[in-house]
Design a protein around this motif. Structure first.
Motif, PDB file in Angstrom:
ATOM      1  N   PHE A 166       0.810  -1.224   0.000  1.00 54.44           N
ATOM      2  CA  PHE A 166       0.000   0.000   0.000  1.00 54.44           C
ATOM      3  C   PHE A 166       0.844   1.276   0.000  1.00 54.44           C
ATOM      4  N   LEU A 167       2.058   1.194   0.490  1.00 53.07           N
ATOM      5  CA  LEU A 167       2.881   2.394   0.605  1.00 53.07           C
ATOM      6  C   LEU A 167       4.210   2.170  -0.099  1.00 53.07           C
ATOM      7  N   TYR A 168       4.873   3.292  -0.433  1.00 49.91           N
ATOM      8  CA  TYR A 168       6.160   3.166  -1.107  1.00 49.91           C
ATOM      9  C   TYR A 168       7.170   2.448  -0.220  1.00 49.91           C
ATOM     10  N   PRO A 169       7.794   1.408  -0.728  1.00 52.11           N
ATOM     11  CA  PRO A 169       8.808   0.706   0.075  1.00 52.11           C
ATOM     12  C   PRO A 169       9.903   1.643   0.577  1.00 52.11           C
ATOM     13  N   ILE A 170      10.328   2.583  -0.252  1.00 53.00           N
ATOM     14  CA  ILE A 170      11.443   3.441   0.151  1.00 53.00           C
ATOM     15  C   ILE A 170      11.055   4.302   1.349  1.00 53.00           C
ATOM     16  N   PHE A 171       9.795   4.729   1.365  1.00 55.11           N
ATOM     17  CA  PHE A 171       9.277   5.511   2.502  1.00 55.11           C
ATOM     18  C   PHE A 171       9.234   4.631   3.751  1.00 55.11           C
ATOM     19  N   LYS A 202      12.707   3.969   5.079  1.00 53.30           N
ATOM     20  CA  LYS A 202      13.231   5.136   5.790  1.00 53.30           C
ATOM     21  C   LYS A 202      12.656   5.171   7.206  1.00 53.30           C
ATOM     22  N   LEU A 203      11.367   4.876   7.270  1.00 55.47           N
ATOM     23  CA  LEU A 203      10.680   4.862   8.549  1.00 55.47           C
ATOM     24  C   LEU A 203      11.316   3.834   9.500  1.00 55.47           C
ATOM     25  N   LEU A 204      11.583   2.654   8.955  1.00 57.88           N
ATOM     26  CA  LEU A 204      12.162   1.599   9.792  1.00 57.88           C
ATOM     27  C   LEU A 204      13.572   1.969  10.250  1.00 57.88           C
ATOM     28  N   ALA A 205      14.355   2.525   9.328  1.00 60.49           N
ATOM     29  CA  ALA A 205      15.729   2.886   9.683  1.00 60.49           C
ATOM     30  C   ALA A 205      15.742   3.944  10.788  1.00 60.49           C
ATOM     31  N   PHE A 206      14.874   4.954  10.633  1.00 61.89           N
ATOM     32  CA  PHE A 206      14.851   5.992  11.665  1.00 61.89           C
ATOM     33  C   PHE A 206      14.184   5.503  12.947  1.00 61.89           C
ATOM     34  N   GLY A 207      13.236   4.599  12.782  1.00 63.30           N
ATOM     35  CA  GLY A 207      12.628   3.993  13.973  1.00 63.30           C
ATOM     36  C   GLY A 207      13.674   3.254  14.788  1.00 63.30           C
ATOM     37  N   LEU A 208      14.546   2.550  14.095  1.00 62.49           N
ATOM     38  CA  LEU A 208      15.614   1.823  14.788  1.00 62.49           C
ATOM     39  C   LEU A 208      16.613   2.795  15.413  1.00 62.49           C
ATOM     40  N   PHE A 209      16.913   3.861  14.671  1.00 61.24           N
ATOM     41  CA  PHE A 209      17.840   4.870  15.184  1.00 61.24           C
ATOM     42  C   PHE A 209      17.294   5.467  16.488  1.00 61.24           C
ATOM     43  N   ALA A 210      16.021   5.855  16.450  1.00 62.95           N
ATOM     44  CA  ALA A 210      15.416   6.460  17.643  1.00 62.95           C
ATOM     45  C   ALA A 210      15.345   5.457  18.786  1.00 62.95           C
ATOM     46  N   LYS A 224      20.560   2.745   6.462  1.00 66.67           N
ATOM     47  CA  LYS A 224      20.192   3.944   5.716  1.00 66.67           C
ATOM     48  C   LYS A 224      21.050   4.094   4.465  1.00 66.67           C
ATOM     49  N   ALA A 225      22.345   3.822   4.611  1.00 68.33           N
ATOM     50  CA  ALA A 225      23.243   3.948   3.455  1.00 68.33           C
ATOM     51  C   ALA A 225      22.856   2.958   2.356  1.00 68.33           C
ATOM     52  N   LEU A 226      22.438   1.762   2.755  1.00 73.43           N
ATOM     53  CA  LEU A 226      22.048   0.767   1.754  1.00 73.43           C
ATOM     54  C   LEU A 226      20.691   1.104   1.133  1.00 73.43           C
ATOM     55  N   ILE A 227      19.797   1.630   1.949  1.00 77.17           N
ATOM     56  CA  ILE A 227      18.454   1.950   1.452  1.00 77.17           C
ATOM     57  C   ILE A 227      18.529   3.062   0.404  1.00 77.17           C
ATOM     58  N   PHE A 228      19.159   4.176   0.770  1.00 81.12           N
ATOM     59  CA  PHE A 228      19.203   5.331  -0.132  1.00 81.12           C
ATOM     60  C   PHE A 228      20.402   5.300  -1.060  1.00 81.12           C
ATOM     61  N   GLN A 229      21.293   4.366  -0.807  1.00 85.61           N
ATOM     62  CA  GLN A 229      22.475   4.166  -1.637  1.00 85.61           C
ATOM     63  C   GLN A 229      23.408   5.372  -1.657  1.00 85.61           C
ATOM     64  N   PHE A 230      23.389   6.115  -0.553  1.00 80.11           N
ATOM     65  CA  PHE A 230      24.416   7.139  -0.395  1.00 80.11           C
ATOM     66  C   PHE A 230      24.636   7.457   1.079  1.00 80.11           C
ATOM     67  N   ALA A 253       7.811   1.207  22.076  1.00 79.22           N
ATOM     68  CA  ALA A 253       7.129   1.614  20.848  1.00 79.22           C
ATOM     69  C   ALA A 253       7.251   3.116  20.590  1.00 79.22           C
ATOM     70  N   GLY A 254       7.459   3.898  21.643  1.00 80.18           N
ATOM     71  CA  GLY A 254       7.447   5.346  21.515  1.00 80.18           C
ATOM     72  C   GLY A 254       8.356   5.897  20.428  1.00 80.18           C
ATOM     73  N   PRO A 255       9.653   5.586  20.489  1.00 78.12           N
ATOM     74  CA  PRO A 255      10.569   6.137  19.494  1.00 78.12           C
ATOM     75  C   PRO A 255      10.197   5.750  18.067  1.00 78.12           C
ATOM     76  N   ILE A 256       9.603   4.564  17.892  1.00 77.24           N
ATOM     77  CA  ILE A 256       9.216   4.135  16.551  1.00 77.24           C
ATOM     78  C   ILE A 256       8.085   5.028  16.040  1.00 77.24           C
ATOM     79  N   PHE A 257       7.101   5.280  16.913  1.00 76.88           N
ATOM     80  CA  PHE A 257       6.015   6.172  16.532  1.00 76.88           C
ATOM     81  C   PHE A 257       6.543   7.581  16.279  1.00 76.88           C
ATOM     82  N   GLY A 258       7.414   8.035  17.144  1.00 75.01           N
ATOM     83  CA  GLY A 258       7.979   9.369  16.986  1.00 75.01           C
ATOM     84  C   GLY A 258       8.707   9.499  15.659  1.00 75.01           C
ATOM     85  N   ALA A 259       9.503   8.485  15.343  1.00 76.09           N
ATOM     86  CA  ALA A 259      10.232   8.502  14.075  1.00 76.09           C
ATOM     87  C   ALA A 259       9.252   8.484  12.912  1.00 76.09           C
ATOM     88  N   GLY A 260       8.221   7.657  13.021  1.00 78.13           N
ATOM     89  CA  GLY A 260       7.209   7.583  11.977  1.00 78.13           C
ATOM     90  C   GLY A 260       6.568   8.938  11.731  1.00 78.13           C
TER      91      GLY A 260
END
Ligand SMILES: Nc1ncnc2c1ncn2[C@@H]1O[C@H](COP(=O)(O)OP(=O)(O)OP(=O)(O)O)[C@@H](O)[C@H]1O
Ligand SMILES: [Mg+2]
Lengths: 332, 246
Positions: A40-45, A48-56, A238-244, A271-278
């Motif tokens: 339903f949603l763009y994989p790249i989006f 990105k959400l997952l990578a930042f969710g993990l970062f947070a 993130k580097a692998l996802i966006f390739q830079f 769950a908080g940081p994941i929602f925040g990142a999202g």
């Protein structure tokens, strides 16, 4: 204060007898949604959400579960992005080996930065981590392998274990999802372990922990390194996802962004940081196409949220009657 | 002699809080440190446990000079203290509080890869202590929800969990009901048969009752030492401290 033995008002909401199962069911639903989401949603989006969710989440391991506010986590995130990108592009490493190098590199950076900063308290700790990450930023600006303002471009995603082609965005998505899940399981285990118990006691009463013979600084340092390593995992992804990999990832704004994500969602909750990142990533995505300046909007959203929901979105839910009835509890 | 201090002193800026204190704490003996408010008792505790670095003097613990040792190291060497302002882990349960103390000596403090259930094998030992200190009905209560007196009892339980060679208790019975005072006094006497105890205590009945040796501190200096009878008949002590009380 609590000079009486009566429970503090509002503390005792009976936990629903099936709270454990309900929590598990919620996790299962989230998992199913995550698996179906790319339909339903763009994989790249989503990636990105997952990578930042993990970062947070990695950041929250330090802020929420150790009580240390780092203002230098961009160094680990962005540093790992460079390490991974360089390894797979220049040395031709496989993506999994590249990620591993990112993680180890970030952990090493964390060890050095942590060893310098860990004995400082509160704002001084934040300032020293900021200063050290700025030093790393200038190193990245000058170093040859990072290619200065250009960054490392067109990083190949390669084949996972030499088999699975990650250029296929579905393959890549499920790989990212698996790494994300792995990262969260590591955090969950870390927090709910004998070590996590000591971290918690240090956060609750540092003096008492010292008097029981715990070398508080070492426990904090271990948590710092673990947080850095996991932030590195997110950065490598993130580097692998966006390739830079670019200077944006190591800039202080990135350190600020991850604080924002974590606070928005709620510190001390899984769950908080994941929602925040999202929330932040979604906002950035929508605003990227509009004329509004993104940073101002996210800043305003942040302020409104902090004023309205002091514990963060998920934190407020956990603290609500329903949240407590379901057996949720934020660490604080 | 398990713990001794020579010429111990501490200045805060220009203010001398502790001056020239010689102290000898012996095995299997209960040693009381008494004196009026602000005399420097807690500061002496902080110096002995290395929570504060002394300005002057030397401290020896079990034959080792600890004048420059870190406080957590001192604790691991067997000198464990309690705090005047009760120090518990408020959001942990009574049992978890005691288990946190047990984790380190049992080598279960650093495992970040094990589930919390790995700590179950400390339950029996923890429950023993909890039972002994009359906290059994509150075992699964969060420490924050306990009464002030019970928090103090819990702190003693966690301190005893480490089975220390030397026990430093800063007003362990403050804020307790008469019954708890009796119980804690009994426990302190019990545990002192196999270790040294140094305690700050304002309740002179307790001091007279259980302490073998008394040191009186006033304005940071020792004004009298000896057993309770000797000390309490000392005119200097009577005017400085007990005049109002006894
Ligand atoms: N960290 C500090 N900085 C400055 N002054 C201090 C510090 N700690 C203690 N003092 C001072 O040293 C003196 C001794 O204080 P201390 O707490 O040791 O007294 P005490 O004998 O334990 O008193 P009490 O019976 O009230 O607990 C007091 O005048 C106090 O104000
Ligand atoms: Mg005191």
């Amino acid at each position: 204060m609590a000079g009486k033995s009566e429970p503090i008002a509002g503390e005792h909401v009976a936990i629903h007898p099936k709270a454990g199962q309900i929590q598990l069911a919620l996790v299962a639903v989230a998992l199913v949604l995550a698996v179906l989401a790319p339909q339903f949603l763009y994989p790249i989006f989503l990636m990105k959400l997952l990578a930042f969710g993990l970062f947070a989440s990695a950041f929250n391991l330090l802020l929420g579960y150790t009580g240390l506010l780092s203002f230098g986590h961009a160094a680990f995130f962005g540093g790992a992005a460079y390490f991974t990108a360089h390894a797979v592009k220049v040395w031709g490493w496989s993506p999994e080996a590249g990620l591993l190098l990112g993680v180890l590199g970030a952990a090493a950076l964390g060890l050095v930065m942590g060893a310098i900063a860990i004995r400082r308290q509160g704002i001084y700790f934040a300032m020293i981590t900021l200063a050290l990450s700025q030093m790393f930023f200038f190193f990245c600006l000058q170093a040859r392998f990072t290619h200065g303002e250009d960054g490392i471009q067109s990083v190949p995603r390669g084949h996972l274990f030499g088999l699975i082609d990650l250029n296929d965005s579905m393959n890549m998505y499920y790989f990212v999802l698996a790494v994300f899940a792995f990262g969260l399981i590591v955090i969950w285990r870390f927090v709910n372990s004998p070590f996590g118990m000591i971290l918690k006691s240090i956060r609750e009463n540092e003096q008492r922990a010292v008097s029981l013979g715990y070398s508080v600084a070492r426990y904090k340092l271990a948590a710092f390194v673990m947080s850095a390593a996991l932030a590195g995992l997110a950065g490598g992804l993130k580097a692998l996802i966006f390739q830079f990999a670019t200077l944006t990832d190591v800039a202080w704004q990135m350190s600020g962004e991850v604080i924002l994500m974590t606070l928005l969602g709620g510190i001390g909750t899984l769950a908080g940081p994941i929602f925040g990142a999202g929330l932040v990533v979604t906002l950035q995505n929508y605003l990227a196409t509009s004329d509004f300046p993104v940073t101002i909007i996210t800043g305003v959203v942040f302020m409104v949220c902090v004023l309205l929901f002091r514990r963060g979105l998920v934190g407020e839910f956990f603290a609500s009657k329903l949240g407590r009835r379901l057996g949720f509890r934020a660490q604080s | 002699m398990v713990l001794s201090a020579r010429g111990l002193g501490k200045d805060f800026g220009g203010f001398t809080a502790v001056n020239d204190v010689d102290l000898d704490v012996e095995h299997a003996r209960i040693h009381a440190l008494i004196g009026p408010n602000g005399a420097g008792k807690t500061t002496v505790f902080n110096l002995l446990t290395k929570f504060l670095q002394p300005t002057r003097g030397r401290i020896t613990l079990l034959g080792t000079d600890i004048t420059r040792t870190a406080p957590d190291k001192v604790a691991r060497m067997g000198l464990v203290r309690s705090f005047q302002i009760s120090a518990v882990f408020p959001h942990l349960t009574v049992r978890e509080n005691v288990k946190v103390a047990l984790q380190r000596p049992n080598g279960l403090a650093t495992q970040f890869w094990l589930p919390l259930s790995a700590l179950d094998r400390l339950n029996a030992r923890a429950d023993d202590l909890i039972e002994r200190l009359g906290l059994a009905p509150y075992r699964d209560h969060r420490a924050a929800d306990l009464s002030y007196g019970r928090k103090r009892v819990l702190e003693i339980a966690t301190t005893l969990a480490l089975d220390p060679e030397v026990l430093l208790l800063d007003e362990p019975m403050a804020g307790m009901g008469q019954e708890d005072v009796q119980m804690v006094a009994r426990i302190i006497r019990d545990v002192a048969t196999e270790r040294a105890v140094l305690m700050v205590e304002h309740n002179l009945n307790v001091v007279a009752d259980i302490c073998d040796h008394v040191t009186v501190l006033q304005r940071g200096e020792i004004i009298a030492q000896g057993d309770y009878a000797t000390v309490s008949s000392d005119p200097r002590v009577r005017t400085a401290y007990m005049g109002t009380d006894a």
